[in-house]
Structure formats: structure tokens, C-alpha cells
Design an enzyme around this catalytic site. Structure first.
Site, PDB file in Angstrom:
ATOM      1  N   LYS A 141       0.886  -1.174   0.000  1.00 37.55           N
ATOM      2  CA  LYS A 141       0.000   0.000   0.000  1.00 37.55           C
ATOM      3  C   LYS A 141       0.919   1.217   0.000  1.00 37.55           C
ATOM      4  CE  LYS A 141      -1.953   2.964   2.026  1.00 37.55           C
ATOM      5  NZ  LYS A 141      -1.705   4.392   1.692  1.00 37.55           N
ATOM      6  N   GLU A 189       9.782   1.344  10.815  1.00 35.97           N
ATOM      7  CA  GLU A 189      10.768   2.422  10.665  1.00 35.97           C
ATOM      8  C   GLU A 189       9.986   3.720  10.787  1.00 35.97           C
ATOM      9  OE1 GLU A 189      12.739   1.508   6.967  1.00 35.97           O
ATOM     10  OE2 GLU A 189      13.754  -0.209   7.835  1.00 35.97           O
ATOM     11  N   CYS A 227      13.660  10.899   6.809  1.00 37.70           N
ATOM     12  CA  CYS A 227      13.529  10.483   8.212  1.00 37.70           C
ATOM     13  C   CYS A 227      14.844  10.641   8.955  1.00 37.70           C
ATOM     14  CB  CYS A 227      13.054   9.042   8.276  1.00 37.70           C
ATOM     15  SG  CYS A 227      14.142   7.935   7.365  1.00 37.70           S
ATOM     16  N   GLU A 259       9.009  16.343  15.486  1.00 45.10           N
ATOM     17  CA  GLU A 259       9.455  16.156  14.103  1.00 45.10           C
ATOM     18  C   GLU A 259       8.663  17.099  13.193  1.00 45.10           C
ATOM     19  OE1 GLU A 259       8.294  12.590  11.890  1.00 45.10           O
ATOM     20  OE2 GLU A 259      10.346  12.415  11.188  1.00 45.10           O
TER      21      GLU A 259
HETATM   22  P1  NAD Z   1       2.263   8.387   7.543  1.00 51.92           P
HETATM   23  O1  NAD Z   1       2.444   7.605   8.786  1.00 51.92           O
HETATM   24  O2  NAD Z   1       1.299   9.499   7.543  1.00 51.92           O
HETATM   25  O3  NAD Z   1       1.811   7.444   6.339  1.00 51.92           O
HETATM   26  C1  NAD Z   1       2.591   6.332   5.951  1.00 51.92           C
HETATM   27  C2  NAD Z   1       1.692   5.297   5.297  1.00 51.92           C
HETATM   28  O4  NAD Z   1       0.800   4.767   6.279  1.00 51.92           O
HETATM   29  C3  NAD Z   1       0.830   5.833   4.170  1.00 51.92           C
HETATM   30  O5  NAD Z   1       0.807   4.876   3.135  1.00 51.92           O
HETATM   31  C4  NAD Z   1      -0.530   5.979   4.832  1.00 51.92           C
HETATM   32  O6  NAD Z   1      -1.603   5.885   3.926  1.00 51.92           O
HETATM   33  C5  NAD Z   1      -0.516   4.781   5.766  1.00 51.92           C
HETATM   34  N1  NAD Z   1      -1.429   4.876   6.919  1.00 51.92           N
HETATM   35  C6  NAD Z   1      -1.788   5.982   7.602  1.00 51.92           C
HETATM   36  N2  NAD Z   1      -2.608   5.644   8.625  1.00 51.92           N
HETATM   37  C7  NAD Z   1      -2.764   4.294   8.583  1.00 51.92           C
HETATM   38  C8  NAD Z   1      -3.493   3.358   9.353  1.00 51.92           C
HETATM   39  N3  NAD Z   1      -4.222   3.736  10.419  1.00 51.92           N
HETATM   40  N4  NAD Z   1      -3.417   2.054   9.024  1.00 51.92           N
HETATM   41  C9  NAD Z   1      -2.676   1.647   7.971  1.00 51.92           C
HETATM   42  N5  NAD Z   1      -1.978   2.492   7.190  1.00 51.92           N
HETATM   43  C10 NAD Z   1      -1.996   3.807   7.492  1.00 51.92           C
HETATM   44  O7  NAD Z   1       3.720   8.885   7.132  1.00 51.92           O
HETATM   45  P2  NAD Z   1       4.113   9.826   5.912  1.00 51.92           P
HETATM   46  O8  NAD Z   1       3.597  11.199   6.224  1.00 51.92           O
HETATM   47  O9  NAD Z   1       3.743   9.171   4.649  1.00 51.92           O
HETATM   48  O10 NAD Z   1       5.718   9.810   6.009  1.00 51.92           O
HETATM   49  C11 NAD Z   1       6.430  10.683   6.830  1.00 51.92           C
HETATM   50  C12 NAD Z   1       6.832   9.989   8.118  1.00 51.92           C
HETATM   51  O11 NAD Z   1       7.561   8.796   7.814  1.00 51.92           O
HETATM   52  C13 NAD Z   1       7.763  10.809   8.970  1.00 51.92           C
HETATM   53  O12 NAD Z   1       7.385  10.685  10.319  1.00 51.92           O
HETATM   54  C14 NAD Z   1       9.125  10.168   8.745  1.00 51.92           C
HETATM   55  O13 NAD Z   1      10.052  10.357   9.781  1.00 51.92           O
HETATM   56  C15 NAD Z   1       8.741   8.739   8.595  1.00 51.92           C
HETATM   57  N6  NAD Z   1       9.772   7.980   7.882  1.00 51.92           N
HETATM   58  C16 NAD Z   1      10.574   7.107   8.579  1.00 51.92           C
HETATM   59  C17 NAD Z   1      11.575   6.414   7.927  1.00 51.92           C
HETATM   60  C18 NAD Z   1      12.485   5.474   8.663  1.00 51.92           C
HETATM   61  O14 NAD Z   1      13.206   4.722   8.014  1.00 51.92           O
HETATM   62  N7  NAD Z   1      12.510   5.479   9.985  1.00 51.92           N
HETATM   63  C19 NAD Z   1      11.755   6.593   6.550  1.00 51.92           C
HETATM   64  C20 NAD Z   1      10.928   7.490   5.882  1.00 51.92           C
HETATM   65  C21 NAD Z   1       9.923   8.171   6.551  1.00 51.92           C
END
Ligand code: NAD
Length: 502
Positions: free
Chosen positions: A194, A270, A304, A406
Site C-alpha cells: 500500500k 521504521e 527520516c 518532528e
Molecule cells: P504516515 O504515517 O502518515 O503514512 C505512511 C503510510 O501509512 C501511508 O501509506 C498511509 O496511507 C498509511 N497509513 C496511515 N494511517 C494508517 C493506518 N491507520 N493504518 C494503515 N496504514 C496507514 O507517514 P508519511 O507522512 O507518509 O511519512 C512521513 C513519516 O515517515 C515521517 O514521520 C518520517 O520520519 C517517517 N519515515 C521514517 C523512515 C524510517 O526509516 N525510519 C523513513 C521514511 C519516513
């Protein structure tokens, strides 16, 4: 409709907008749902594509296809053949480099210079590395005495988990998705991906690659949609999913963990970060500035591992801030295909609102604004894009939300410190624990401080220097588990012990 039409991740100037489909059981499909949503370019708010939103039935179809694939030719394929197939996937991504590049740029607006160096090459590399890792992992073996003197032997088999749900963010879409799909498939699992609703294109395009190389149907599936009450939640709550790997925000991780609790399914997370950099007075200033410029501003701060807190030893504080300011003011925004462009927009207007709310908060909290703090003037159609100024603050207390939360934008707070002990305390004073960069020419100090920083990755005199064999992941609120090299096998396989009485 062909997959190429389905992907439509092209800059508006190159192609007109089309539809983005799900990829289920080897075929592109609009699914059973009637809902669609618009994928808009953050460059100028133009329509990139109309994306089909998966219903619960569509997600169910994808999970069923993956289950069926596990019982088909995929299960019987020799490890060497599976590995060769994943190399073929990597080669096909490389052959279609420009298609992936255009798709990623259309979704994210990131500069070509960045996507062509990081996102797309890593998309291919993520298949190659794990295709090789799985062929080179020894198994454990124990001989054991038995009372009858005949003895027994034990050995451990690594078996796939089954169907893995892969939930991805938007900041490095192909890179982070293949970082999970590569090892999952190398270990013999089937996946349902997804992608983020903001960046649906490259995951869809990968379906075309899978078909081109002869990947068995149902091994790789993609469903589109949002999180809660949409494809993300349908997938994580689906009882046919055996394990869930997720990259995204910490609070989304909490929601997914709750979903995974039903059925006691393992998760690999992550998550977010609020990463520090510690710049000692004995550093090579050129190295520290070059790496900090990238760690704060690369991908418009949407990494991230990026740095949002910079601690600089007092004797070089003013000089460091002045050079960082000059660097930030020299960044060039604009056409992603222009060679000189090194800064794109934020991913969306929604995300820009969030980042701007922190810019406003910094002002009301009395921060000293070194540079930026607002929205730049852009020309023509780009006036409607999600552009933002690179921003540097000093002078805030460590309790400020600017220093604690963040932001995920092109900004950082720079604060002075006086002793090594103080720098370590400041760096560790956060609920997150993803990454830290240390700049010093004192090797002993580099080792000493690295050992005391509470996080998953410490870089000394560099940033984002990644060997894909090494463990990657976060401590504290930044994640659960480690992926990378053999560490990925801990999550994507289960160990089964076989005991044979001789
Ligand atoms: P997000 O958590 O908003 O969304 C990530 C994914 O989760 C999307 O595909 C979203 O549709 C899905 N999602 C959201 N709510 C959900 C739920 N309740 N159930 C299932 N799926 C759900 O994150 P984002 O805004 O897309 O990305 C930014 C974040 O990702 C930042 O916090 C960043 O630090 C983190 N990030 C971490 C790493 C790492 O390796 N640690 C790498 C990249 C990004």
C-alpha cells in the site's frame, strides 16, 4: 488500459494525466470500488493522475492472490532461480530508469539530480543486495548426544512468513518500498503493497516490471488508498496477512500495532525522528557544513534521517551558523529537470501547512530567525506549488516544540554547547532515536560519543552513507526491529528447527 497508461506518473509537460490502477494477481485493475482520488503535483498543483481507491474487497482480492501465489510456482522455485529473478527485476528497473525517474518526479516534485542519484538506483540495488544475501546465509547446526548413544542432529531452516503487508510513506517512495519488497521476496514471501496516497506511481510501475521479468502472478500486488478506514487499515486488519512492515509516522505505527495485535502478527517499524548533529570545534568545517547542508535540506527536509537539531561547540558556533545560512540561501528551487535545481517543493499543500505552523510557532516563541521562515515567490504555474523557504533558527529553549517535535521540512534549530558531556545529554534528550551525525577529527571522541548516543545509526563525519548490509532502524519511538543485510531475514523469515534422531 496498459500499465504504462495506468502509471501516468509523468510531469504534466510530458504527458497528460491518466489513471493509476491497482496491481492484483499480475493484472492492472480499477478494482470493485467506485472511489477515486486526485494525485496532484506539488510543483504546480496540476493533476498527475486519478487514482483508484481500493475497497475492502479489492484488498481482500490482493491478499488472496498473494496467498494463492505462495502455493504456486513461487513456492517451488529454487533459491538460485528466485535470486536470479530478483536480479532481473533490478536490471529491468535500470533499463526503465527514465520511466521510474519521471514517475517519481511527477509525484514528489523532487529534483532530477536527487532522484537520479538516490531514489531510482537504490530501487534497483534493493533487489540485488537481498537476492545475494539470501544465497549466502549459513544455517546453524548442533550435534546432540542421546542416552542410547546414537545421537541426534539439529539444524535450522529459514521459512517465509507468508503474506507480508507493506505500508509505505511518500518521501522516498521507490527506495523505501523496495527496501521492504526486495528482502520480502528474496525470502520467498508474497507481498501486498500500500504505497502512500501521495506517491502511487512507482509502486504501480513496478508491477509492469514484475510482469516483464516473469514474476509469478500474485507474488507482488499493489492496492491504493489512504490509511484509516481505507486500503491501509483494510490491509493491516486483514487476517490473511502474516506480517506487517511499515515506514511512516510514529503515531501511525501505534495504530498499525493495534491492528497487528489481532492474530499476534509481527511488525517491523521504521518511524519518525528528531535527529541531532553534534559539531565539535575540532571538526573539519568544510565536511561538517557539506554534510549538514544535505542532512537538513536534501529532499526539502523530508528525510527520516534528516537533521533538525544541530548542536555546535561554542568557539565555532557563529562561523558555523554563518556558513549554513549562506548555504541555505544558495539553494536553487524550480524546474526539477534543470541541472542547477537542488531543492524541490514539499510533498503537498497539506504538509506545507503543517511545516508553516512550526515556522509560525518559532516566531511566537521568540526564535532568532537566521534565514527563511516563509513561502518563496515562484514564477508562473509554480506559484501554485507547495514551495517553502529553507529555514534556520537559533535561540530557542530545548523545551520548545521546534526542538522536540518532528517537523519534516527544510529547517533546523542550531544551539551552542560547551562540553562533550553536555552535547551527549542534549542529543539524547528526545523521545526519538533514529540517527545522529557527529563531526570531529578526534577519532577517540568519535568512538566514545557514538557509543553513548541512543539511536539506531550514528554517522561520524558524514551523513546518509549507507552500506545496505548494515542494520538499519530506530530506537525509542523511532522504530522496532532492524532491516538491512542479514538483519532483514529476522523479520521476513521464521526459523524452524529440525531435530533428527540418528
Ligand atoms: P504516515 O504515517 O502518515 O503514512 C505512511 C503510510 O501509512 C501511508 O501509506 C498511509 O496511507 C498509511 N497509513 C496511515 N494511517 C494508517 C493506518 N491507520 N493504518 C494503515 N496504514 C496507514 O507517514 P508519511 O507522512 O507518509 O511519512 C512521513 C513519516 O515517515 C515521517 O514521520 C518520517 O520520519 C517517517 N519515515 C521514517 C523512515 C524510517 O526509516 N525510519 C523513513 C521514511 C519516513
Amino acid at each position: 488500459m496498459t500499465a504504462v497508461e495506468a502509471v501516468q506518473g509523468r510531469p504534466a509537460r510530458k504527458r497528460s494525466a491518466g489513471e493509476t490502477m491497482h496491481f492484483i494477481d499480475g493484472a492492472f485493475t480499477a478494482g470493485s470500488g467506485r472511489k477515486t482520488f486526485a494525485n496532484r503535483s506539488p510543483l504546480d498543483n496540476s493533476l498527475v493522475s486519478t487514482v483508484h481507491e481500493a475497497s475492502a474487497d479489492d484488498v481482500d482480492a490482493a491478499v488472496r492472490a498473494a496467498r494463492a501465489a505462495l502455493a504456486g510456482p513461487w513456492d517451488k522455485m529454487a533459491l538460485a532461480d528466485r535470486s536470479a529473478l530478483l536480479h532481473a527485476v533490478a536490471d529491468e528497473i535500470t533499463r526503465r530508469f527514465d520511466d521510474f525517474l519521471e514517475a517519481e518526479i511527477a509525484d514528489t516534485g523532487k529534483p532530477r539530480s536527487l532522484a537520479s542519484h538516490i531514489d531510482i538506483p537504490r530501487g534497483a540495488a534493493n533487489f540485488k543486495i537481498f537476492a545475494d544475501v539470501v544465497k549466502n546465509v549459513p544455517s546453524e547446526f548442533f550435534e546432540m548426544a542421546t542416552p542410547d548413544g546414537k545421537g541426534s542432529i539439529n539444524y535450522a531452516l529459514r521459512v517465509p512468513r507468508g503474506v507480508v503487508g507493506v505500508i509505505c510513506p511518500w518521501n522516498l517512495p521507490l527506495l523505501l518500498m523496495t527496501w521492504k519488497v526486495g528482502p520480502a521476496l528474496a525470502c520467498g514471501n508474497a507481498v501486498v503493497v500500500k504505497p502512500s496516497e501521495e506517491t502511487p506511481s512507482t509502486a504501480t510501475l513496478l508491477g509492469e516490471v514484475m510482469n516483464a521479468v516473469g514474476m509469478p502472478k500474485g507474488v507482488y500486488n499493489v492496492v491504493h488508498g489512504f490509511g484509516p478506514d481505507s486500503a491501509g487499515e483494510f490491509l493491516t486488519r486483514h487476517p490473511g496477512v502474516n506480517a506487517i512492515t511499515f515506514t511512516g509516522e510514529t503515531r501511525t505505527g501505534e495504530a498499525i500495532m493495534e491492528a497487528a495485535a489481532k492474530g499476534v502478527r509481527p511488525v517491523s517499524f521504521e518511524l519518525g525522528g528528531k535527529n541531532p548533529a553534534i559539531v565539535f570545534a575540532d571538526c573539519d568545517m568544510d565536511v561538517a557544513i557539506e554534510a549538514t547542508m544535505r542532512s537538513v535540506f536534501a529532499n526539502c527536509g523530508q528525510v527520516c534521517l534528516g537533521t533538525e537539531r544541530v548542536y555546535v561547540e561554542r568557539p565555532i558556533f557563529d562561523a558555523f551558523v554563518a556558513r549554513l545560512k549562506a548555504g541555505a540561501e544558495g539553494l536553487k528551487r524550480g524546474d526539477p529537470y534543470d541541472k542547477a535545481t537542488n531543492m524541490g517543493p514539499l510533498i503537498s499543500h497539506g504538509h506545507r501547512d503543517k511545516v508553516l505552523s512550526y515556522y509560525k510557532k518559532a516566531k511566537t516563541e521568540g526564535a532568532n530567525l537566521v534565514t527563511g521562515g516563509g513561502v518563496p515567490r515562484m514564477e508562473g504555474a509554480q506559484e501554485s506549488g507547495a514551495w517553502i523557504e529553507p529555514t534556520i533558527w537559533t535561540g530557542l529553549p530545548e523545551t520548545s516544540p521546534i526542538v522536540r517535535e518532528e517537523i519534516f521540512g527544510p529547517c533546523c534549530h542550531v544551539a551552542p554547547f560547551d562540553t562533550e558531556e553536555e552535547a551527549i545529554r542534549l542529543a539524547n534528550d528526545t523521545p526519538y532515536g533514529l540517527a545522529c551525525s557527529i563531526y570531529t577529527q578526534n577519532l577517540a571522541r568519535g568512538h566514545r560519543v557514538s557509543a553513548r548516543i541512543e539511536c539506531g545509526i550514528v554517522w561520524v563525519n558524514c551523513w546518509f552513507l549507507r552500506d545496505l548490509r548494515t542494520p538499519f532502524g530506530g530506537s525509542k519511538h523511532s522504530g522496532i526491529g532492524r532491516e538491512g543485510g542479514v538483519h532483514s531475514l529476522e523479520f521476513y523469515t521464521e526459523l524452524r528447527n529440525v531435530c533428527i534422531k540418528l
